[in-house]
Motif scaffolding. Structure first.
Motif, PDB file in Angstrom:
ATOM      1  N   UNK A   1     -30.194  -7.561  23.983  1.00 53.76           N
ATOM      2  CA  UNK A   1     -29.909  -8.623  24.949  1.00 53.76           C
ATOM      3  C   UNK A   1     -30.546  -8.301  26.300  1.00 53.76           C
ATOM      4  N   UNK A   2     -30.533  -7.026  26.658  1.00 52.93           N
ATOM      5  CA  UNK A   2     -31.154  -6.604  27.913  1.00 52.93           C
ATOM      6  C   UNK A   2     -32.662  -6.820  27.863  1.00 52.93           C
ATOM      7  N   UNK A   3     -33.267  -6.408  26.786  1.00 49.89           N
ATOM      8  CA  UNK A   3     -34.719  -6.575  26.616  1.00 49.89           C
ATOM      9  C   UNK A   3     -35.095  -8.060  26.739  1.00 49.89           C
ATOM     10  N   UNK A   4     -34.332  -8.930  26.100  1.00 48.57           N
ATOM     11  CA  UNK A   4     -34.608 -10.373  26.159  1.00 48.57           C
ATOM     12  C   UNK A   4     -34.426 -10.924  27.573  1.00 48.57           C
ATOM     13  N   UNK A   5     -33.377 -10.484  28.263  1.00 53.44           N
ATOM     14  CA  UNK A   5     -33.132 -10.943  29.631  1.00 53.44           C
ATOM     15  C   UNK A   5     -34.272 -10.507  30.547  1.00 53.44           C
ATOM     16  N   UNK A   6     -34.697  -9.259  30.433  1.00 47.38           N
ATOM     17  CA  UNK A   6     -35.765  -8.755  31.293  1.00 47.38           C
ATOM     18  C   UNK A   6     -37.087  -9.470  31.010  1.00 47.38           C
ATOM     19  N   UNK A   7     -37.359  -9.740  29.744  1.00 47.72           N
ATOM     20  CA  UNK A   7     -38.581 -10.474  29.397  1.00 47.72           C
ATOM     21  C   UNK A   7     -38.530 -11.881  29.983  1.00 47.72           C
ATOM     22  N   UNK A   8     -37.379 -12.532  29.902  1.00 52.76           N
ATOM     23  CA  UNK A   8     -37.218 -13.865  30.481  1.00 52.76           C
ATOM     24  C   UNK A   8     -37.455 -13.817  31.990  1.00 52.76           C
ATOM     25  N   UNK A   9     -36.825 -12.846  32.658  1.00 52.21           N
ATOM     26  CA  UNK A   9     -36.956 -12.732  34.116  1.00 52.21           C
ATOM     27  C   UNK A   9     -38.403 -12.450  34.514  1.00 52.21           C
ATOM     28  N   UNK A  10     -39.073 -11.569  33.771  1.00 46.75           N
ATOM     29  CA  UNK A  10     -40.478 -11.293  34.066  1.00 46.75           C
ATOM     30  C   UNK A  10     -41.320 -12.550  33.874  1.00 46.75           C
TER      31      UNK A  10
END
Length: 160
Positions: free
Chosen positions: A108-117
């Motif tokens: 979930x963290x990886x997905x959130x960070x990719x979205x934010x980037x």
């Protein structure tokens, strides 16, 4: 199951917590100390006003994590040798809610960070997205003993 990421506004929030530096494998040891925070609150006649959280101050995979586990409170407090007091900063946060076992938060963290980037969002702490991370555990283990059904909100503070 993870919701779609969003940007949320949070007000400043006083808190009390246990702070430790541990290796990655030691996060559970810090989590086991949450009863000490509840004991401190009871001894000082202070009620928590929200859910248990982890605040990541330093994430250094080689030397360890400096993390806090704590609870928000209504008014600023004065800590002591065991319990620290502080204020979670207000402002904009990239956020996502995850329902599932805490061990699944990395995805979930990886997905959130990719979205934010992908949104070209900038992190608050000198570009260090991990130094601005909060995990808010909204499920009470006594009410939801099945950890695969826990609700956790991940938050990363953004530059204003």
């Amino acid at each position: 199951m993870t919701d779609q990421p969003t940007i949320v506004e949070r007000a400043e929030q006083p808190y009390v917590a246990i702070r430790e530096t541990v290796p990655m494998s030691g996060i559970g040891e810090v989590a086991d100390r949450i009863p000490e925070v509840f004991d401190w609150l009871a001894a000082h006649d202070v009620e928590p006003v929200g859910a248990v959280f982890f605040k990541y101050d330093v994430v250094d995979m080689e030397r360890g994590l400096t993390i806090q586990i704590g609870l928000p409170v209504e008014q600023a407090q004065t800590g002591d040798e065991e319990v620290v007091a502080g204020v979670l900063p207000g402002g904009r946060y990239a956020s996502v809610t995850h329902i599932g076992h805490p061990d699944d938060l990395m995805g979930a963290t990886r997905d959130l960070l990719a979205w934010a980037d992908g949104q070209n969002l900038e992190w608050d702490v000198d570009g260090d997205k991990w130094g601005s991370r909060l995990e808010v555990y909204k499920s009470d283990p006594q009410e939801v003993p099945d950890m695969t059904k826990w609700e956790t909100e991940l938050l990363f503070r953004l530059k204003d």
